[in-house]
Scaffold this motif. Structure first.
Motif: not given
Length: 188
Positions: A119-122, A9-13
């Protein structure tokens, strides 16, 4: 499915921050000693949590001060089969002899102070555990990137020492980061 659905849903972990502190919110005594604020049962629980996540994040300050391995270990010292990616956030170099440089899982050094870059890298990870010191926890909170807190509170009062969170964005109670308690458990 919570972390998977969140990531889709959020595109991040999904980000969990772990804090181990005294009842008065200290993570270290005035002289800097911090091992061990909690007991063996809390450490065992924390390592079992590490075995379920995709990545664990600390800052370069923690790496330099504590030299953690950032592995998921059983009480007898053996490693769980699943090991998280070890992530270090900060501008300082990771020392060549640091324990995070060796072991069963990769090391990712994000040479920045911005948790958004971690967060972007993961971005493909489902669940990230932030286990750093007060500055790293504070940076993730200030960036609005903490979805869950795991707070290990020791039945101890220090009266002085390092606070659990260093976040200069909170100037008044109205600015506080608020969470909903979903459960408590006694450990040890």
């Amino acid at each position: 499915l919570r972390q998977w659905l969140f990531q889709r849903e959020r595109g991040r972990p999904f980000v969990t921050a772990k804090i181990a502190a005294t009842l008065d919110g200290r993570v270290a005594a005035s002289d800097g000693t911090s091992q061990w604020i909690t007991g063996a049962a809390a450490r065992e629980h924390a390592h079992a949590q590490r075995a379920r996540i995709d990545a664990i994040v600390v800052g370069t300050g923690t790496v330099i001060a504590d030299d953690p391995a950032l592995t998921a270990r059983r009480p007898d010292g053996t490693l769980y089969s699943h090991q998280p990616t070890r992530v270090v956030l900060g501008l300082r170099d990771v020392p060549p002899t640091a324990r995070v440089r060796s072991g069963p899982s990769p090391l990712l050094h994000v040479a920045s102070r911005d948790p958004r870059e971690v967060v972007a890298a993961l971005r493909d990870a489902l669940h990230v555990l932030v286990e750093g010191g007060p500055a790293i926890i504070g940076a993730f909170l200030a960036a609005g990137l903490v979805d869950e807190l795991h707070c290990y509170l020791a039945p101890t009062v220090l009266g002085a020492g390092r606070a659990a969170v260093d976040d200069g964005t909170v100037g008044t109670l109205a600015d506080a980061h608020r969470f909903i308690r979903t459960g408590t458990r006694g450990l040890g």
